[in-house]
Design a protein around this motif. Sequence first.
Motif, PDB file in Angstrom:
ATOM      1  N   ALA A   1      39.322 -10.917  -9.265  1.00 32.22           N
ATOM      2  CA  ALA A   1      39.740 -10.027 -10.472  1.00 32.22           C
ATOM      3  C   ALA A   1      38.581  -9.843 -11.537  1.00 32.22           C
ATOM      4  CB  ALA A   1      41.017 -10.561 -11.018  1.00 32.22           C
ATOM      5  N   ALA A   2      37.983 -11.379 -11.711  1.00 33.22           N
ATOM      6  CA  ALA A   2      37.075 -11.425 -12.862  1.00 33.22           C
ATOM      7  C   ALA A   2      35.597 -10.789 -12.243  1.00 33.22           C
ATOM      8  CB  ALA A   2      36.778 -12.649 -13.140  1.00 33.22           C
ATOM      9  N   TRP A   3      35.191 -10.661 -11.137  1.00 37.48           N
ATOM     10  CA  TRP A   3      34.164  -9.974 -10.750  1.00 37.48           C
ATOM     11  C   TRP A   3      34.552  -8.581 -10.907  1.00 37.48           C
ATOM     12  CZ3 TRP A   3      33.033  -6.509  -6.730  1.00 37.48           C
ATOM     13  CH2 TRP A   3      31.643  -6.155  -6.551  1.00 37.48           C
ATOM     14  N   VAL A   4      35.547  -7.840 -10.485  1.00 36.64           N
ATOM     15  CA  VAL A   4      35.879  -6.587 -10.573  1.00 36.64           C
ATOM     16  C   VAL A   4      35.755  -5.896 -12.187  1.00 36.64           C
ATOM     17  CG1 VAL A   4      37.651  -4.576 -10.616  1.00 36.64           C
ATOM     18  CG2 VAL A   4      37.418  -6.367  -8.655  1.00 36.64           C
ATOM     19  N   PHE A   5      36.089  -6.787 -13.064  1.00 36.50           N
ATOM     20  CA  PHE A   5      36.226  -6.318 -14.485  1.00 36.50           C
ATOM     21  C   PHE A   5      34.847  -6.625 -15.139  1.00 36.50           C
ATOM     22  CE2 PHE A   5      40.807  -7.635 -14.451  1.00 36.50           C
ATOM     23  CZ  PHE A   5      41.392  -6.378 -14.860  1.00 36.50           C
ATOM     24  N   LEU A   6      33.986  -7.555 -14.337  1.00 38.48           N
ATOM     25  CA  LEU A   6      32.605  -7.693 -14.973  1.00 38.48           C
ATOM     26  C   LEU A   6      31.853  -6.499 -14.609  1.00 38.48           C
ATOM     27  CD1 LEU A   6      31.085  -9.791 -16.803  1.00 38.48           C
ATOM     28  CD2 LEU A   6      30.548 -11.161 -14.671  1.00 38.48           C
ATOM     29  N   THR A   7      32.182  -6.145 -13.358  1.00 35.95           N
ATOM     30  CA  THR A   7      31.652  -5.011 -12.647  1.00 35.95           C
ATOM     31  C   THR A   7      31.448  -3.681 -13.580  1.00 35.95           C
ATOM     32  OG1 THR A   7      31.590  -5.854 -10.523  1.00 35.95           O
ATOM     33  CG2 THR A   7      30.919  -3.445 -10.653  1.00 35.95           C
ATOM     34  N   ILE A   8      33.016  -3.548 -14.072  1.00 39.75           N
ATOM     35  CA  ILE A   8      33.094  -2.331 -14.805  1.00 39.75           C
ATOM     36  C   ILE A   8      32.718  -2.293 -16.163  1.00 39.75           C
ATOM     37  CG2 ILE A   8      35.125  -0.940 -15.866  1.00 39.75           C
ATOM     38  CD1 ILE A   8      36.850  -1.873 -13.577  1.00 39.75           C
ATOM     39  N   GLY A   9      32.646  -3.707 -16.686  1.00 42.18           N
ATOM     40  CA  GLY A   9      32.165  -3.794 -18.004  1.00 42.18           C
ATOM     41  C   GLY A   9      30.581  -3.749 -17.941  1.00 42.18           C
ATOM     42  N   ILE A  10      29.863  -4.141 -17.372  1.00 39.59           N
ATOM     43  CA  ILE A  10      28.355  -4.033 -17.075  1.00 39.59           C
ATOM     44  C   ILE A  10      28.051  -2.676 -16.909  1.00 39.59           C
ATOM     45  CG2 ILE A  10      26.297  -4.678 -15.853  1.00 39.59           C
ATOM     46  CD1 ILE A  10      27.562  -7.432 -15.366  1.00 39.59           C
ATOM     47  N   ALA A  11      28.871  -1.904 -16.312  1.00 34.68           N
ATOM     48  CA  ALA A  11      28.423  -0.411 -15.557  1.00 34.68           C
ATOM     49  C   ALA A  11      28.686   0.316 -17.281  1.00 34.68           C
ATOM     50  CB  ALA A  11      29.144   0.159 -14.565  1.00 34.68           C
ATOM     51  N   LEU A  12      29.680  -0.037 -17.722  1.00 37.23           N
ATOM     52  CA  LEU A  12      30.210   0.886 -18.849  1.00 37.23           C
ATOM     53  C   LEU A  12      28.874   0.518 -20.044  1.00 37.23           C
ATOM     54  CD1 LEU A  12      33.854   0.289 -19.357  1.00 37.23           C
ATOM     55  CD2 LEU A  12      32.736   2.590 -19.239  1.00 37.23           C
ATOM     56  N   GLY A  13      28.507  -0.605 -20.134  1.00 38.47           N
ATOM     57  CA  GLY A  13      27.471  -1.075 -21.073  1.00 38.47           C
ATOM     58  C   GLY A  13      26.246  -0.307 -20.773  1.00 38.47           C
ATOM     59  N   SER A  14      25.967  -0.352 -19.412  1.00 41.78           N
ATOM     60  CA  SER A  14      24.790   0.317 -19.042  1.00 41.78           C
ATOM     61  C   SER A  14      24.788   1.948 -19.094  1.00 41.78           C
ATOM     62  CB  SER A  14      24.602  -0.160 -17.534  1.00 41.78           C
ATOM     63  OG  SER A  14      23.396   0.779 -16.989  1.00 41.78           O
ATOM     64  N   TRP A  15      25.858   2.438 -18.892  1.00 39.21           N
ATOM     65  CA  TRP A  15      26.149   3.882 -18.997  1.00 39.21           C
ATOM     66  C   TRP A  15      26.027   4.030 -20.571  1.00 39.21           C
ATOM     67  CZ3 TRP A  15      30.959   6.796 -20.159  1.00 39.21           C
ATOM     68  CH2 TRP A  15      30.820   8.081 -20.095  1.00 39.21           C
ATOM     69  N   TRP A  16      26.649   3.300 -21.394  1.00 43.47           N
ATOM     70  CA  TRP A  16      26.281   3.397 -23.097  1.00 43.47           C
ATOM     71  C   TRP A  16      24.779   3.571 -23.372  1.00 43.47           C
ATOM     72  CZ3 TRP A  16      24.579  -0.282 -26.135  1.00 43.47           C
ATOM     73  CH2 TRP A  16      24.518  -0.203 -27.544  1.00 43.47           C
ATOM     74  N   ALA A  17      24.325   2.606 -22.985  1.00 43.34           N
ATOM     75  CA  ALA A  17      22.762   2.300 -23.146  1.00 43.34           C
ATOM     76  C   ALA A  17      21.841   3.469 -22.819  1.00 43.34           C
ATOM     77  CB  ALA A  17      22.081   1.104 -22.669  1.00 43.34           C
ATOM     78  N   TYR A  18      22.260   4.057 -21.775  1.00 44.31           N
ATOM     79  CA  TYR A  18      21.587   5.073 -21.072  1.00 44.31           C
ATOM     80  C   TYR A  18      21.771   6.601 -21.929  1.00 44.31           C
ATOM     81  CZ  TYR A  18      20.743   9.085 -17.829  1.00 44.31           C
ATOM     82  OH  TYR A  18      20.157  10.195 -17.563  1.00 44.31           O
TER      83      TYR A  18
END
Length: 654
Positions: free
Chosen positions: A213-230
């Motif tokens: 569960a933590a890994w799934v949320f962390l994956t989503i969080g990192i992806a959202l942050g990467s998309w925002w930076a882009y």
Amino acid sequence: MITELGHFALVLAFGVALVQMVVPMWGAWRGRAGWMAVAEPAAAAQFILIALSFGALMWAFITSDFSLQLVVANSHSAKPMLYKISGTWGNHEGSMLLWVLIVALFGAMAAWFGGNLPPRLRARVLSVQAAIGVAFLAFILFTSNPFLRMDTPPFDGQDLNPLLQDPGLAFHPPFLYLGYVGLSMAFSFAVAALIEGRVDAAWGRWVRPWTLAAWVFLTIGIALGSWWAYYELGWGGFWFWDPVENASFMPWLLAAALLHSAIVVEKRESLKSWTILLAILAFGFSLIGTFIVRSGLLTSVHAFANDPERGVFILAILGFFTGGALVLYSLRASALEAKGVFGLLSRETALVVNNLLLAVACFVVFVGTMWPLVAEMFLDRKLSVGPPFFNAAFTPFMVALGLILPIGSAMPWKRAKIMRAIYPLRYVFVLALALGGLAFAMQSGRGLLGPVGMFLGAWLIMGTVVDVMQRLGRGPGKLARLRRLPRADWGKAAAHGGLGITMAGIAGLMAWAVDDIRVAQIDEPFEVGSYTLTLHDVSEERGPNYLTTIATLSLAQDGKAIATLQPEKRFYPVAQMPTTEAAIDYNLARDVYVVIGDAQDGGGWAVRTYIKPMTNWIWIGCALMALGGALSLSDRRFRVAAGARKQPAGVPAE
């Protein structure tokens, strides 16, 4: 009144957490069932109280209560409602309150859904989780109180950092916190197991859902942050190896290793000591990330605070929990004897190699992140470690991981024959190699990054398909067996395939991107790659709480109009800060990314244009990885966990 209730609820939660930390642990030591039973209601009460406190702070932001120092510093009456809400956690104090809320949430969920855990283990897990809550509640109450009042409330606030006034940043922090704060539960299970001196297959099955569960949320969080930076920062990159980006990425790597290691504990009762160590280190790196963000030690666009005193407090928390757990590990590790025996060629060995690659990759990122600080402290030199180092040092480990993953998945447990595992993948390997060769032949004057990425992506995706087909066996009835395939197997396939898509996307973007910077004149077309862009107009407009310069450009290819792009350059008067809003024409094969700059003295406007191939593959792959984790988490075998260690009636479990 609501603010005072929120502050009181936070103080009360601190007291409840102290009780939850001490009483159940003492009860587990003395074998007193009544004392152990205190853990469940205390965990629920702590979560409810912190949720009330967080809700009170959010209400202050929604209603623009400028009697609170935090609201004054991070909000404004003209700000859109979404950013008033996200302003609750878009600052140091509010984000720390969200931090402890998630710690309490995971503890409450363990209390509500952990009825099949042995009573002593459950009591110890909840006590350790409460200890983490106690430490950070003390940090908030004594150094970072979000409910401090203004002596003289101002008419309006100072606004939220304009870079944070974006939908991506509104949702990125909560998901990220659910991820790396959620790893506290794996840590609590590890410490509880060390106190008991026993780790078995049942423990491996219990710890996996929390880590997943933590890994799934962390994956989503990192992806959202990467998309925002882009799309928000205006430079067209998805990852800059920023210290705070690395702070979230390191726990992700270790959590991925922990997930695979826990499988070996569950299936073969091997790698027990290593799995416990990974659980400690994964949460330890989460605490390191918290320290980096809030101490002012390293400079980052993501940093919440620049306060050495707060940094010392967090460093003490890091030292106590990580250091204490490692000391306990050194004392108890010898008792965690592995039972399963496996050959050199086996799935267990493949998972060990997987773990080593992920762990060493994490160590490389850690060294690159901290080396400038070490060089300044001990060598009196100011150094900068940027993307070239990380790309060169980190990439080989991911290439090796991609190469072995399909083969390791095909290997049986305990003992394997390498040729039998490789044989079903022979055509897949040849086809992936051919795709890599095709990519190399089509490019001109480029390196191997793109072709290698295409090869690895195809190898992982097609290898995953072969793995699923192998599980269906031979003969008729494959469709029926496909429908009966466990969700965990589908989750594994989605996650591994998503990794392949992400690898291909990253390689394609880095290898084949085209960029162009020029002064564009009104109604004069210019060429970038195979595209024609024309700047038609630049106008000044006003937004809800900003002024903006909007350019209008047309995008065409081979004389055919494709899209109209409107990049913006915004200025927030209250914060006295500009931001760049890129205009992007999204496509599965490529993005056309346009940024408007300043007006030029000789006429025209500065325009930056990027052609970004395969960019969206990165986030599609991340979404598939998260979906795969969610599918695995929904598998019934995870939901029931391991109700194995049955105890005689009336006798508490050890």
